[in-house]
Motif scaffolding. Structure first.
Motif, PDB file in Angstrom:
ATOM      1  N   MET A  93       0.827  -1.214   0.000  1.00  6.24           N
ATOM      2  CA  MET A  93       0.000   0.000   0.000  1.00  6.24           C
ATOM      3  C   MET A  93       0.857   1.259   0.000  1.00  6.24           C
ATOM      4  SD  MET A  93      -3.510   0.718   0.679  1.00  6.24           S
ATOM      5  CE  MET A  93      -4.111  -0.316   2.007  1.00  6.24           C
ATOM      6  N   GLU A  94       1.895   1.277   0.835  1.00  8.63           N
ATOM      7  CA  GLU A  94       2.710   2.493   0.969  1.00  8.63           C
ATOM      8  C   GLU A  94       3.434   2.843  -0.327  1.00  8.63           C
ATOM      9  OE1 GLU A  94       6.170   0.334   3.575  1.00  8.63           O
ATOM     10  OE2 GLU A  94       4.027  -0.034   3.863  1.00  8.63           O
ATOM     11  N   GLU A  95       3.798   1.811  -1.122  1.00  9.34           N
ATOM     12  CA  GLU A  95       4.488   2.059  -2.379  1.00  9.34           C
ATOM     13  C   GLU A  95       3.553   2.663  -3.424  1.00  9.34           C
ATOM     14  OE1 GLU A  95       5.097  -0.671  -0.529  1.00  9.34           O
ATOM     15  OE2 GLU A  95       7.149  -1.398  -0.843  1.00  9.34           O
ATOM     16  N   SER A  96       2.401   2.035  -3.630  1.00 12.22           N
ATOM     17  CA  SER A  96       1.464   2.544  -4.643  1.00 12.22           C
ATOM     18  C   SER A  96       0.958   3.932  -4.280  1.00 12.22           C
ATOM     19  CB  SER A  96       0.283   1.581  -4.807  1.00 12.22           C
ATOM     20  OG  SER A  96       0.683   0.360  -5.388  1.00 12.22           O
ATOM     21  N   ALA A  97       0.663   4.141  -2.990  1.00 14.55           N
ATOM     22  CA  ALA A  97       0.162   5.449  -2.564  1.00 14.55           C
ATOM     23  C   ALA A  97       1.196   6.535  -2.835  1.00 14.55           C
ATOM     24  CB  ALA A  97      -0.202   5.411  -1.085  1.00 14.55           C
ATOM     25  N   LEU A  98       2.469   6.246  -2.573  1.00 13.60           N
ATOM     26  CA  LEU A  98       3.501   7.252  -2.820  1.00 13.60           C
ATOM     27  C   LEU A  98       3.654   7.524  -4.313  1.00 13.60           C
ATOM     28  CD1 LEU A  98       5.615   9.160  -1.688  1.00 13.60           C
ATOM     29  CD2 LEU A  98       7.297   7.310  -1.912  1.00 13.60           C
ATOM     30  N   LEU A  99       3.602   6.494  -5.144  1.00 14.42           N
ATOM     31  CA  LEU A  99       3.735   6.713  -6.583  1.00 14.42           C
ATOM     32  C   LEU A  99       2.625   7.621  -7.094  1.00 14.42           C
ATOM     33  CD1 LEU A  99       5.228   6.116  -9.220  1.00 14.42           C
ATOM     34  CD2 LEU A  99       3.681   4.173  -9.555  1.00 14.42           C
ATOM     35  N   VAL A 100       1.399   7.373  -6.666  1.00 10.77           N
ATOM     36  CA  VAL A 100       0.285   8.228  -7.092  1.00 10.77           C
ATOM     37  C   VAL A 100       0.530   9.664  -6.628  1.00 10.77           C
ATOM     38  CG1 VAL A 100      -2.187   8.670  -6.827  1.00 10.77           C
ATOM     39  CG2 VAL A 100      -1.379   6.329  -7.168  1.00 10.77           C
ATOM     40  N   HIS A 101       1.000   9.817  -5.394  1.00 14.36           N
ATOM     41  CA  HIS A 101       1.277  11.162  -4.884  1.00 14.36           C
ATOM     42  C   HIS A 101       2.355  11.862  -5.710  1.00 14.36           C
ATOM     43  CE1 HIS A 101       1.649  14.399  -1.933  1.00 14.36           C
ATOM     44  NE2 HIS A 101       2.958  14.282  -2.076  1.00 14.36           N
ATOM     45  N   LEU A 102       3.389  11.137  -6.083  1.00 10.36           N
ATOM     46  CA  LEU A 102       4.498  11.737  -6.827  1.00 10.36           C
ATOM     47  C   LEU A 102       4.111  12.139  -8.245  1.00 10.36           C
ATOM     48  CD1 LEU A 102       7.381   9.307  -5.766  1.00 10.36           C
ATOM     49  CD2 LEU A 102       7.079  11.672  -5.006  1.00 10.36           C
ATOM     50  N   GLN A 103       3.139  11.450  -8.807  1.00 11.05           N
ATOM     51  CA  GLN A 103       2.818  11.664 -10.222  1.00 11.05           C
ATOM     52  C   GLN A 103       1.630  12.581 -10.479  1.00 11.05           C
ATOM     53  OE1 GLN A 103       2.538   7.656 -11.871  1.00 11.05           O
ATOM     54  NE2 GLN A 103       4.716   7.686 -12.391  1.00 11.05           N
ATOM     55  N   HIS A 104       0.845  12.901  -9.456  1.00 11.06           N
ATOM     56  CA  HIS A 104      -0.389  13.659  -9.705  1.00 11.06           C
ATOM     57  C   HIS A 104      -0.551  14.830  -8.738  1.00 11.06           C
ATOM     58  CE1 HIS A 104      -1.746  10.536 -12.463  1.00 11.06           C
ATOM     59  NE2 HIS A 104      -1.430   9.641 -11.544  1.00 11.06           N
ATOM     60  N   SER A 105      -0.735  16.000  -9.288  1.00 12.34           N
ATOM     61  CA  SER A 105      -1.153  17.156  -8.502  1.00 12.34           C
ATOM     62  C   SER A 105      -2.671  17.069  -8.354  1.00 12.34           C
ATOM     63  CB  SER A 105      -0.756  18.455  -9.211  1.00 12.34           C
ATOM     64  OG  SER A 105       0.652  18.550  -9.304  1.00 12.34           O
ATOM     65  N   LEU A 106      -3.139  16.977  -7.134  1.00 12.93           N
ATOM     66  CA  LEU A 106      -4.540  16.644  -6.903  1.00 12.93           C
ATOM     67  C   LEU A 106      -5.465  17.842  -7.089  1.00 12.93           C
ATOM     68  CD1 LEU A 106      -4.385  14.254  -3.818  1.00 12.93           C
ATOM     69  CD2 LEU A 106      -3.962  13.786  -6.238  1.00 12.93           C
ATOM     70  N   THR A 107      -6.597  17.551  -7.699  1.00 17.08           N
ATOM     71  CA  THR A 107      -7.679  18.512  -7.826  1.00 17.08           C
ATOM     72  C   THR A 107      -8.900  18.058  -7.033  1.00 17.08           C
ATOM     73  OG1 THR A 107      -8.409  17.374  -9.841  1.00 17.08           O
ATOM     74  CG2 THR A 107      -6.931  19.263 -10.101  1.00 17.08           C
TER      75      THR A 107
END
Length: 318
Positions: A93-107
């Motif tokens: 979980m911690e790996e996938s969550a970090l990848l999403v955070h690194l790749q997307h500026s959230l709206t």
């Protein structure tokens, strides 16, 4: 006239939350996102289940994690979606969550969740976690916090996240006190990037580092001792990595606390830094691997990496 409900995209990827035990007692992902949502109270929102994959997160590859991140990106781009929830196994979980955070500026809010106990367990925690995640995904104030994990009654940021327990409902915590940095919006895909993690232990040699170089690793993460320490054989190997232009990040097998490259003696963190290694201040080995992969995929330089692993110079004590 009835007020329209907020729409939440729920991306199913498998994991314990979607698992039941078969006749042999073995747990396997068998439930769809739609199955799981049928048991959750969602009267205030409309949900859109997305059946992305059905895997134990222990079997996920970087390509799978990139697929998850890409799916989140599509939902972020959909103006009808108010929030995104990702159902995911706890092992990675911690790996996938970090990848999403690194790749997307959230709206809009993006929330990961899962379960420690299978769906058919007497103490199944999946429905409660999912309900809390959906609630968090429609709270606009969560957008500015970056990718979050809703689990065991906690709402935690992706940066520094780690799984601390294999058998408790409250399974996750943070390794440090860094403020979760804003997403750098890395655009490179990590699916073809090989990053190896090498465990450091008393008396170890550099055989595994040399094997990683031979196997074509683009980067190496060391799970060091203490605050990120090793021995002289490892320091010698770091010189070979530098000659091969393979970046090495030093993290620690110690789960909690700020990592400081303060020790010498020939094999300490200071010595490894002098040999070209990058010290991770907060992220442990699993998340360090993701950050290093994302930066290599986006053609970042060593100076950028040093800044990133120093928490993007946004450290603050709580």
């Amino acid at each position: 006239m009835t007020e329209s409900k907020l729409l939440v995209a729920v991306i199913a990827t498998g994991g314990t939350i979607a698992s039941e035990r078969d006749e042999t007692g073995v747990a396997k992902p068998s439930l769809t996102g739609e199955n799981l949502l049928s048991d959750v109270s969602k009267s205030d929102v409309q949900v859109k289940p997305i059946e992305l994959m059905a895997k134990d997160s222990s079997s996920l590859t970087l390509a799978d994690m990139q697929t998850i991140s890409d799916a989140v990106g599509r939902e972020l781009a959909d103006p009808e979606v108010s929030g995104v929830v990702i159902l995911h196994g706890t092992d990675a979980m911690e790996e996938s969550a970090l990848l999403v955070h690194l790749q997307h500026s959230l709206t809009k809010p993006v929330i990961f969740t899962g379960a420690q106990f299978t769906a058919d367990h007497p103490q199944a925690d999946g429905p409660g976690n999912l309900s809390a995640a959906i609630a968090a995904s429609v709270d606009p104030s969560n957008t500015e916090k970056g990718v979050l994990l809703s689990f065991g009654g906690k709402l935690l940021p992706a940066w520094g996240l780690y799984k601390r327990s294999a058998d408790e409902p409250d399974a996750f915590d943070l390794s440090g006190h860094a403020i979760c940095p804003e997403s750098p919006g890395f655009t490179g895909t990590v699916k073809d990037i090989r990053i190896d993690i090498v465990a450091i232990y008393p008396g170890c040699d550099a055989a595994h580092i040399d094997a990683s170089l031979e196997a074509g690793a683009k980067g190496i993460v060391l799970a060091g001792l203490g605050s990120g320490n090793a021995n002289t054989l490892i320091v010698d190997a770091l010189n070979r990595c530098r000659e091969s232009d393979v970046p090495v990040v030093v993290s620690s097998r110690v789960p909690v606390g700020e990592l400081v490259a303060g020790y010498g003696g020939g094999g300490g963190g200071y010595d490894m830094g002098a040999a070209g290694a990058i010290h991770s201040r907060t992220l442990r080995a699993g998340q360090s691997r993701i950050l290093l992969a994302a930066m290599i995929a986006s053609s970042k330089k060593r100076a950028d990496m040093a800044d990133a692993f120093g928490d993007f110079q946004k450290m603050a004590k709580s």
